[in-house]
Design an enzyme around this catalytic site. Structure first.
Site, short mmCIF file in Angstrom:
data_model
loop_
_atom_site.label_atom_id
_atom_site.label_comp_id
_atom_site.label_asym_id
_atom_site.label_seq_id
_atom_site.Cartn_x
_atom_site.Cartn_y
_atom_site.Cartn_z
N LYS A 14 0.92 -1.16 -0.08
CA LYS A 14 0.15 0.13 -0.08
C LYS A 14 0.97 1.03 -0.08
O LYS A 14 1.85 1.18 0.68
CB LYS A 14 -1.00 0.14 1.32
CG LYS A 14 -1.61 -1.17 1.43
CD LYS A 14 -2.67 -0.98 2.56
CE LYS A 14 -3.64 -2.11 2.50
NZ LYS A 14 -3.22 -3.52 3.41
N ARG A 90 6.85 1.21 6.39
CA ARG A 90 6.37 0.50 7.69
C ARG A 90 7.01 -0.83 7.74
O ARG A 90 7.24 -1.65 7.09
CB ARG A 90 4.94 0.15 7.35
CG ARG A 90 4.28 -0.75 8.64
CD ARG A 90 3.39 -1.61 8.16
NE ARG A 90 2.90 -2.97 9.32
CZ ARG A 90 2.29 -3.78 8.80
NH1 ARG A 90 2.07 -4.14 7.89
NH2 ARG A 90 2.21 -4.41 10.03
N ASP A 147 5.73 -1.32 13.97
CA ASP A 147 4.65 -1.73 14.61
C ASP A 147 4.67 -1.95 16.14
O ASP A 147 3.89 -1.71 16.95
CB ASP A 147 3.97 -3.25 14.17
CG ASP A 147 3.36 -2.96 12.76
OD1 ASP A 147 3.62 -1.86 12.03
OD2 ASP A 147 2.79 -4.09 12.39
N LEU A 206 -8.03 -6.96 10.48
CA LEU A 206 -8.37 -8.46 9.80
C LEU A 206 -7.76 -8.56 8.40
O LEU A 206 -8.61 -7.78 7.64
CB LEU A 206 -9.72 -8.86 10.08
CG LEU A 206 -10.13 -8.88 11.58
CD1 LEU A 206 -11.52 -9.24 11.54
CD2 LEU A 206 -9.41 -9.57 12.46
N GLY A 209 -2.39 -10.70 7.10
CA GLY A 209 -2.07 -10.87 8.49
C GLY A 209 -3.12 -10.27 9.44
O GLY A 209 -3.66 -9.17 9.08
N ARG A 281 -11.45 -13.52 -0.24
CA ARG A 281 -12.42 -13.56 -1.47
C ARG A 281 -12.51 -14.87 -2.16
O ARG A 281 -13.61 -15.37 -2.53
CB ARG A 281 -12.04 -12.51 -2.60
CG ARG A 281 -12.25 -11.09 -1.87
CD ARG A 281 -11.65 -9.96 -2.62
NE ARG A 281 -10.18 -10.14 -2.57
CZ ARG A 281 -9.30 -8.90 -2.77
NH1 ARG A 281 -9.69 -7.95 -3.18
NH2 ARG A 281 -7.93 -8.97 -2.61
N GLY A 329 -11.34 -6.36 7.38
CA GLY A 329 -12.10 -5.65 8.13
C GLY A 329 -12.67 -4.34 7.62
O GLY A 329 -13.97 -3.83 7.87
P1 ADP Z 1 -1.70 -7.50 4.18
O1 ADP Z 1 -1.67 -8.12 5.57
O2 ADP Z 1 -1.19 -8.20 3.22
O3 ADP Z 1 -1.64 -5.91 4.43
P2 ADP Z 1 -4.54 -6.72 3.54
O4 ADP Z 1 -4.92 -6.03 4.77
O5 ADP Z 1 -4.58 -6.14 2.32
O6 ADP Z 1 -3.40 -7.81 3.59
O7 ADP Z 1 -5.63 -7.93 3.62
C1 ADP Z 1 -5.85 -8.87 2.56
C2 ADP Z 1 -7.08 -9.70 2.87
O8 ADP Z 1 -8.28 -8.58 2.56
C3 ADP Z 1 -7.45 -10.73 1.65
O9 ADP Z 1 -7.65 -11.81 2.46
C4 ADP Z 1 -8.37 -10.28 0.69
O10 ADP Z 1 -9.28 -11.13 0.47
C5 ADP Z 1 -9.24 -9.10 1.72
N1 ADP Z 1 -10.02 -8.29 1.06
C6 ADP Z 1 -9.40 -7.17 0.39
N2 ADP Z 1 -10.40 -6.57 -0.18
C7 ADP Z 1 -11.65 -7.15 -0.01
C8 ADP Z 1 -12.99 -6.79 -0.52
N3 ADP Z 1 -13.34 -6.08 -1.18
N4 ADP Z 1 -13.94 -7.74 0.04
C9 ADP Z 1 -13.41 -8.97 0.79
N5 ADP Z 1 -12.24 -9.25 1.23
C10 ADP Z 1 -11.23 -8.20 0.88
#
Ligand code: ADP
Length: 358
Positions: A14, A90, A147, A206, A209, A281, A329
């Site tokens: 991000k 981060r 963190d 959520l 990680g 997803r 989340g």
């Molecule tokens: P990371 O720990 O890699 O930073 P993220 O916070 O980006 O992970 O979260 C990734 C998770 O969020 C994946 O399981 C993905 O399926 C879920 N996710 C992201 N966008 C959506 C969405 N629009 N609907 C449902 N789940 C989502």
């Protein structure tokens, strides 16, 4: 002055570019599904979102693509990468030495590399994200934000493992906690919305990680991740809590050594271990088609989060708010509603009309 903020997660990268004169974001975005296929969403205020598929085999490819987009004639917001004066990175684990945000020189990076095994999923992408940024923006200042800083005041009752005390004294074996910048931010925002500085809040980060924190009056009193991010709830590829005796049993039966065992718990467990994919997803799509194993994985995910919320309701002495953030989340209203549905005994109920993405 322009500052680029980079957060290289285990499956995502991000970014947000700030103009520090106005303290406003010029652009932000997310490279998702890194190592699976690759999707980029690029957002600019007042403009239509740009979404594209691009192969992101690793985090380096993702950051290079982001810089290309930020300086693109049509989609970009700056003329050249030279305009970026500083980059905030981060990092999940700052270990015992990096307790506050620090300028990252060779010494700091060498230290972060030396503790990478404490954070095998996030450490390597964060370090390679840093190296890629440093290579492309050598004149910018690069600052690490950790963190673990948020938990440096955690009480001993919460950070000590009940193992021989000398292991803490000699090797600093303790619970450190992760996702601190996220928990701190969303708890602060929730307290602001509630208009209460003393609010008792449970924050649920959520994503791929995942972790939960218990916060009273802005001070964190407990958190679900430990020495490493492996402890806690079920995650995309991490198991979360398991009986440590399981390790010996599995190793005896499979011939795995301890490194293979930990690799299995960090990278092959959680959603991907129980189901078809690490991505929520994909797991939900499979469950919707009748895949019972995928449904079982979703049930374990929900139940384990509910157990932590129950425990943290005790830790805070009765929560005023439960906050959801990170990929799942923020976006998956249905998954959050399922978590909440099991908490009616706490007097928590969900307003379906408000629980939408809009
Ligand atoms: P990371 O720990 O890699 O930073 P993220 O916070 O980006 O992970 O979260 C990734 C998770 O969020 C994946 O399981 C993905 O399926 C879920 N996710 C992201 N966008 C959506 C969405 N629009 N609907 C449902 N789940 C989502």
């Amino acid at each position: 002055m322009k500052i680029l903020v980079v957060n290289a997660g285990s499956s995502s990268l991000k970014y947000q570019l700030f103009d520090m004169e106005t303290e406003k974001a010029l652009a932000k975005g997310n490279c998702e599904r890194i190592g699976i296929d690759g999707v980029l969403t690029h957002k600019r205020p007042g403009k239509e979102d740009y979404k594209t598929s691009a192969p992101f085999p690793d985090h380096r490819a993702a950051i290079e693509y982001v810089l290309k987009i930020l300086t693109d004639k049509t989609l970009g917001v700056i003329g050249s990468v030279e305009e970026i004066a500083a980059v905030g990175h981060r990092f999940a684990h700052g270990g015992e030495r990096l307790k506050t945000s620090s300028v990252l020189g060779d010494e700091e990076i060498a230290y972060l590399e030396s503790i990478v095994e404490l954070n095998p999923l996030h450490g390597p992408p964060a370090i390679s994200g840093f190296k890629a940024c440093k290579a492309v923006m050598p004149r910018a200042n690069h600052v690490g934000v950790f963190d673990t800083s948020y938990y440096s005041d955690l009480g001993e009752y919460a950070y000590i493992y009940p193992v021989p005390y000398e292991l803490y004294e000699k090797y600093k074996i303790r619970r450190y906690g992760f996702h601190g910048t996220s928990h701190r931010y969303v708890a602060g925002k929730a307290a602001e919305l509630l208009g209460r500085k003393d609010a008792k809040i449970i924050t649920c980060h959520l994503g791929n990680g995942s972790s939960l924190s218990a916060i009273v009056g802005g001070k964190v009193v407990d958190t679900s991740m430990g020495l490493t991010p492996l402890e806690g709830v079920l995650m995309g590829t991490r198991s979360g809590d398991v009986d440590p005796a399981v390790l010996e049993y599995i190793m005896d039966n499979t011939g795995m050594d301890i490194h293979q065992m930990l690799n299995c718990l960090n990278k092959k467990s959680g959603f991907v271990g129980l189901s078809c994919s690490s991505d929520m997803r994909d797991v939900k799509a499979a469950a919707a088609k009748g895949d019972e194993q995928a449904q079982a994985a979703l049930d374990v995910w929900t139940y384990r989060i509910q157990k932590y919320i129950g425990a943290y309701n005790v830790a805070v002495g009765g929560a005023d708010a439960i906050v959801f953030t990170a990929g799942i989340g923020e976006n998956d209203c249905e998954a959050c509603a399922h978590v909440i549905e099991g908490l009616s005994f706490m007097g928590v109920k969900i307003d379906p009309a408000k629980n939408t993405r809009e």
